[in-house]
Structures are given as structure tokens and as C-alpha cells.
Design an enzyme around this catalytic site. Structure first.
Site, PDB file in Angstrom:
ATOM      1  CB  CYS A 156      -0.926   0.023   1.210  1.00  0.00           C
ATOM      2  SG  CYS A 156      -2.261  -1.126   1.001  1.00  0.00           S
TER       3      CYS A 156
HETATM    4  N1  CO8 Z   1     -20.645  -9.408   6.922  1.00  0.00           N
HETATM    5  C1  CO8 Z   1     -21.197  -9.513   8.151  1.00  0.00           C
HETATM    6  N2  CO8 Z   1     -20.473  -9.719   9.278  1.00  0.00           N
HETATM    7  C2  CO8 Z   1     -19.138  -9.821   9.151  1.00  0.00           C
HETATM    8  C3  CO8 Z   1     -18.490  -9.738   7.894  1.00  0.00           C
HETATM    9  C4  CO8 Z   1     -19.296  -9.520   6.742  1.00  0.00           C
HETATM   10  N3  CO8 Z   1     -18.764  -9.417   5.526  1.00  0.00           N
HETATM   11  N4  CO8 Z   1     -17.165  -9.866   8.077  1.00  0.00           N
HETATM   12  C5  CO8 Z   1     -16.960 -10.044   9.379  1.00  0.00           C
HETATM   13  N5  CO8 Z   1     -18.156 -10.031  10.029  1.00  0.00           N
HETATM   14  C6  CO8 Z   1     -18.402 -10.205  11.479  1.00  0.00           C
HETATM   15  C7  CO8 Z   1     -17.289 -10.997  12.139  1.00  0.00           C
HETATM   16  O1  CO8 Z   1     -17.507 -12.368  12.039  1.00  0.00           O
HETATM   17  C8  CO8 Z   1     -17.369 -10.495  13.574  1.00  0.00           C
HETATM   18  O2  CO8 Z   1     -18.408 -11.184  14.236  1.00  0.00           O
HETATM   19  P1  CO8 Z   1     -18.257 -11.554  15.804  1.00  0.00           P
HETATM   20  O3  CO8 Z   1     -18.159 -10.221  16.503  1.00  0.00           O
HETATM   21  O4  CO8 Z   1     -19.519 -12.295  16.069  1.00  0.00           O
HETATM   22  O5  CO8 Z   1     -17.015 -12.369  15.917  1.00  0.00           O
HETATM   23  C9  CO8 Z   1     -17.812  -9.041  13.429  1.00  0.00           C
HETATM   24  O6  CO8 Z   1     -18.404  -8.930  12.122  1.00  0.00           O
HETATM   25  C10 CO8 Z   1     -16.666  -8.062  13.537  1.00  0.00           C
HETATM   26  O7  CO8 Z   1     -15.592  -8.502  12.675  1.00  0.00           O
HETATM   27  P2  CO8 Z   1     -14.200  -7.783  12.616  1.00  0.00           P
HETATM   28  O8  CO8 Z   1     -13.675  -7.595  14.013  1.00  0.00           O
HETATM   29  O9  CO8 Z   1     -13.319  -8.481  11.624  1.00  0.00           O
HETATM   30  O10 CO8 Z   1     -14.647  -6.378  11.996  1.00  0.00           O
HETATM   31  P3  CO8 Z   1     -13.917  -4.997  12.037  1.00  0.00           P
HETATM   32  O11 CO8 Z   1     -14.778  -4.028  12.711  1.00  0.00           O
HETATM   33  O12 CO8 Z   1     -12.497  -5.097  12.497  1.00  0.00           O
HETATM   34  O13 CO8 Z   1     -13.883  -4.604  10.475  1.00  0.00           O
HETATM   35  C11 CO8 Z   1     -12.245  -4.501   8.710  1.00  0.00           C
HETATM   36  C12 CO8 Z   1     -13.162  -5.386   9.566  1.00  0.00           C
HETATM   37  C13 CO8 Z   1     -13.144  -3.565   7.893  1.00  0.00           C
HETATM   38  C14 CO8 Z   1     -11.430  -5.349   7.759  1.00  0.00           C
HETATM   39  C15 CO8 Z   1     -11.329  -3.660   9.630  1.00  0.00           C
HETATM   40  O14 CO8 Z   1     -10.711  -4.478  10.579  1.00  0.00           O
HETATM   41  C16 CO8 Z   1     -10.268  -2.881   8.897  1.00  0.00           C
HETATM   42  O15 CO8 Z   1     -10.497  -2.178   7.920  1.00  0.00           O
HETATM   43  N6  CO8 Z   1      -9.052  -2.934   9.414  1.00  0.00           N
HETATM   44  C17 CO8 Z   1      -7.941  -2.178   8.820  1.00  0.00           C
HETATM   45  C18 CO8 Z   1      -7.220  -3.076   7.957  1.00  0.00           C
HETATM   46  C19 CO8 Z   1      -6.300  -2.374   7.004  1.00  0.00           C
HETATM   47  O16 CO8 Z   1      -6.178  -1.193   6.897  1.00  0.00           O
HETATM   48  N7  CO8 Z   1      -5.643  -3.166   6.280  1.00  0.00           N
HETATM   49  C20 CO8 Z   1      -4.812  -2.694   5.257  1.00  0.00           C
HETATM   50  C21 CO8 Z   1      -4.973  -3.642   4.167  1.00  0.00           C
HETATM   51  S1  CO8 Z   1      -4.559  -2.994   2.657  1.00  0.00           S
HETATM   52  C22 CO8 Z   1      -2.908  -3.270   2.379  1.00  0.00           C
HETATM   53  O17 CO8 Z   1      -2.100  -3.242   3.207  1.00  0.00           O
HETATM   54  C23 CO8 Z   1      -2.539  -3.575   0.978  1.00  0.00           C
HETATM   55  C24 CO8 Z   1      -2.062  -4.962   0.844  1.00  0.00           C
HETATM   56  C25 CO8 Z   1      -1.804  -5.254  -0.578  1.00  0.00           C
HETATM   57  C26 CO8 Z   1      -3.044  -5.125  -1.396  1.00  0.00           C
HETATM   58  C27 CO8 Z   1      -3.181  -6.232  -2.324  1.00  0.00           C
HETATM   59  C28 CO8 Z   1      -4.373  -6.052  -3.261  1.00  0.00           C
HETATM   60  C29 CO8 Z   1      -5.374  -7.135  -3.120  1.00  0.00           C
END
Ligand code: CO8
Length: 372
Positions: A156
């Protein structure tokens, strides 16, 4: 030290769009098929039933409402769930080069530059469609530019690290006018069967022209006053598949999917981001109240608001830290540059701004900019 500016920017946006509702409908169809197929094993406790995804969750947790993709076909088919597209031959430029060509032309036009002016091209992205010959060299040929070109990948942070390489090349005398392109063809790396990550990424390409201020004739240029890059190893954002994949003895090879521990990333990366930005602002003697805009990496709305708050010491106004991830989703290294490209007007001469990326590595790239 030679003064260096970003004199132009460009953006290629794929025409095809997938909304959260479309994505969730196909994912949920896949889940229903899976659960029906494995009903006996699920009832016997040998297989865990899959749960539905939801548009409400996606928008609330990430801020994403839709994403652009190059090839919608296949992604929404519950029996395929990946982009489906024909393999191109040696006579055809790959998608990433094609996207880069379009974004590059817009950036060059903004900077009043032609191919004859460009003497270095850096293709910087999270994935390359092939290892060699470098995509940037094919782009160089298609544009008709001289000089040299290379590809680089810092996930990223590829765009900001590439711009800093461009600045160093100009200051070191190995280039005069640099074209940086960030073709993020992310959709092939998305696991559309993963509820946790099927909604995160979109495809796009950005471009910037970086040159010495004394050669700049553009209207809306930004001087790069400060650059601060930081990396710190983490397994929390990974792709495990490389060119050695076919050599392993396992019969079931890995697929090149993105995977992450989203919560951990959120918690661990944000303090590093805030430290890097605040340290570079201090070294450039730029106070928070002097900042007119924050063009931040676009991974998660809550992350952006949190980072902006740390930097400004208060809630940001929407126009101070513009968001593009609602319609573009996470576009890896291109995200902060899309925000820059779309929201770089309206600043006055002397105004300060931040362009900052963060992501896998971990990696953080921060540029302190000033409107010329
Ligand atoms: N629908 C419904 N419920 C869901 C879903 C869904 N799709 N997904 C998860 N849930 C549920 C989970 O099961 C969980 O349930 P429970 O509480 O019962 O266990 C609940 O929702 C909460 O789940 P999370 O804790 O996972 O949810 P978050 O609030 O943390 O949100 C995110 C998830 C949006 C992914 C968030 O954690 C986030 O954005 N974090 C930041 C991550 C970030 O910035 N990463 C950078 C990645 S990009 C990068 O570095 C580039 C890499 C190279 C790119 C390559 C290209 C492909």
C-alpha cells in the site's frame, strides 16, 4: 537541496462497478450452496456452516459502498468468484500497463509534459502481473519515452515510496522528470469466498509527474518539502504465494489471496502512522493548524478519521481529509493519490498538506507538501 514538485496527476477508473448489495448477494448465494452441499457434515459437526455477509456490516465497518473492477464477469458468479478474463499474448500490453498508460497521459497533460520530457518511469504497485520484463519498461516503450524505468512494490505504500525515489533521483541527478504510475489490479488477489475480506478492494490506476521546481510550468503544483518513510515487519497483512509455489510437495497449492488480521492492523498500524506524520511535520515546522488537507491512505473510514484526529487534535471536516473509499474501496497504494488527484484544488499558494499511505509490511510513507 533542489526543490522538487508534483506537477501533475492522473487517474484511470475502470467502468465496471460492483455495489455492496451485488457482492453480498453473490456471496450469500455461494454460502447457501456450500451449506446445502455440506449439510450432513455440518449437522454432524465436521464442517462449520458459513454465515451470510451483509451490506450494512461492510459500510459500517469500512465505509465502502462500491468498488470499480476491470472484469466484473466471474466475480459475481457463485460458481466462479474471481475475475475471468482472457490471457493476453506478447503483442498485447497487460491490463496494468494499459491502465497506467491512461493515467499517465492525464498526469502528463496536467504537468505540460510530453514523453520526450520523461527520463524515468517507476511502476509502483502491490502486485505485478509478471516479474519481467518490467511493466514500466513496456510502458516506456508505448509512451515513447527515453531514459530508464523500473518496477517496485511496497504494497500500500508503493506510491509514496516511489515518489520519494523520484525525488532522490532528481536530486541525485539521474533523472529530471519522473512519471510514477500505480496500477492496482487488486481484484484477482481478492478471495471472494472470504466473508472477512471479499468487500475490501477495487481496481484503479493513478499517476504522478515529479520534477524539479525550476522546470515546472503546471498550474497546480505541490512542492515536496518533507518525506518520511518507515517499515516494520508484520505478518498481519500477507500474501503467501510467490514464484516458487509450484515447487512445493503439497498437492493442493495455495492461491495468491490477500489475507489479514484487520483488527490487529488497525490497532498496531495507526500509532505508527500518527508518529511518522507528526515527526515529519515537526521536522518541517508545520503546525496542525497550518494543514489545509490530508490525503490519506484509503483502507477504512474509521482509520482515516482516527488518524486525522491524531494529527489535527480535533475531528476533521470532511473536506480536510477527503474520502474516496466509499466508491473506490481500498485501492492499495493508489488510494491516497486518488484523494490527492480529486481534491487538490482550492488550496492557496503556501498552504501545507499531507499525502500519506500505510499498509502491508507494515509500511508508512508520508510526504509534507506545500502548494506552489
Ligand atoms: N458481513 C457480516 N459480518 C461480518 C463480515 C461480513 N462481511 N465480516 C466479518 N463479520 C463479522 C465478524 O464475524 C465479527 O463477528 P463476531 O463479533 O460475532 O465475531 C464481526 O463482524 C466483527 O468482525 P471484525 O472484528 O473483523 O470487523 P472490524 O470491525 O475489524 O472490520 C475490517 C473489519 C473492515 C477489515 C477492519 O478491521 C479494517 O479495515 N481494518 C484495517 C485493515 C487495514 O487497513 N488493512 C490494510 C490492508 S490494505 C494493504 O495493506 C494492501 C495490501 C496489498 C493489497 C493487495 C491487493 C489485493
Amino acid at each position: 537541496m533542489k526543490s522538487v514538485v508534483i506537477s501533475g496527476s492522473g487517474l484511470f477508473t475502470p467502468e465496471q462497478i460492483i455495489t455492496n448489495d451485488e457482492l453480498v448477494a453473490s456471496y450469500n448465494q455461494y454460502v447457501d450452496q456450500f451449506n446445502t452441499q455440506h449439510a450432513t457434515a455440518i449437522a454432524g459437526g465436521e464442517v462449520e456452516a458459513l454465515e451470510h455477509s451483509s451490506s450494512e456490516f461492510i459500510e459500517k465497518a469500512s465505509g465502502i459502498k462500491a468498488r470499480h473492477v476491470l472484469y466484473k464477469d466471474g466475480i459475481l458468479d457463485a460458481d466462479v468468484m474471481h475475475p475471468l478474463f482472457p490471457r493476453r499474448n506478447e503483442e498485447q500490453a497487460p491490463e496494468m500497463v494499459e491502465m497506467a498508460l491512461s493515467a499517465a497521459r492525464e498526469a502528463m497533460a496536467q504537468a505540460n509534459k510530453t514523453a520526450a520530457d520523461i527520463d524515468l518511469i517507476i511502476c509502483a504497485a502491490s502486485n505485478m502481473q509478471r516479474p519481467y520484463p518490467a511493466l514500466s519498461i513496456e510502458l516506456q516503450q508505448l509512451l515513447g519515452a527515453a531514459g530508464y524505468a523500473f518496477d517496485m512494490n511496497v504494497a500500500c505504500s508503493s506510491a509514496t515510496f516511489a515518489i520519494s525515489n523520484a525525488v532522490n533521483a532528481i536530486r541525485g541527478g539521474t533523472a529530471k522528470v519522473v512519471l510514477v504510475v500505480n496500477p492496482e489490479f487488486a481484484s484477482p488477489q481478492v478471495n471472494y469466498r472470504s466473508r472477512d475480506s471479499h468487500f475490501i478492494f477495487g481496481d484503479v490506476c493513478t499517476a504522478t509527474i515529479v520534477e524539479a521546481e525550476d522546470s515546472c510550468s503546471a498550474d497546480n503544483a505541490y512542492r515536496i518539502n518533507g518525506m518520511r518513510l518507515k517499515t516494520e515487519f508484520s505478518n498481519n497483512i500477507r500474501c503467501d504465494v510467490g514464484y516458487t509455489e509450484h515447487c512445493f510437495s503439497e498437492t493442493d497449492p495455495l492461491v495468491p489471496f490477500f489475507k489479514q488480521q484487520g483488527r490487529k492492523v488497525f490497532k498496531e498500524l495507526l500509532p505508527i502512522v500518527a508518529d511518522v506524520i507528526l515527526a515529519e511535520m515537526a521536522s518541517q515546522q508545520v503546525a496542525p493548524e497550518q494543514l489545509k488537507r490530508l490525503w490519506l491512505h484509503q483502507a477504512n473510514i474509521n482509520m482515516n478519521i482516527f488518524a486525522a484526529k491524531k494529527i489535527l487534535g480535533r475531528d476533521p471536516l470532511p473536506e480536510e481529509a477527503p474520502l474516496v473509499l466509499d466508491t473506490y474501496a481500498n485501492t492499495a497504494s493508489a488510494g491516497s493519490v486518488i484523494a490527492f488527484h480529486k481534491y487538490k484544488t482550492g488550496l492557496s499558494r503556501g498552504d501545507h498538506a499531507i499525502l500519506c499511505s500505510f499498509g502491508a509490511g507494515y509500511s508508512v510513507g508520508c510526504l509534507v507538501l506545500q502548494k506552489c
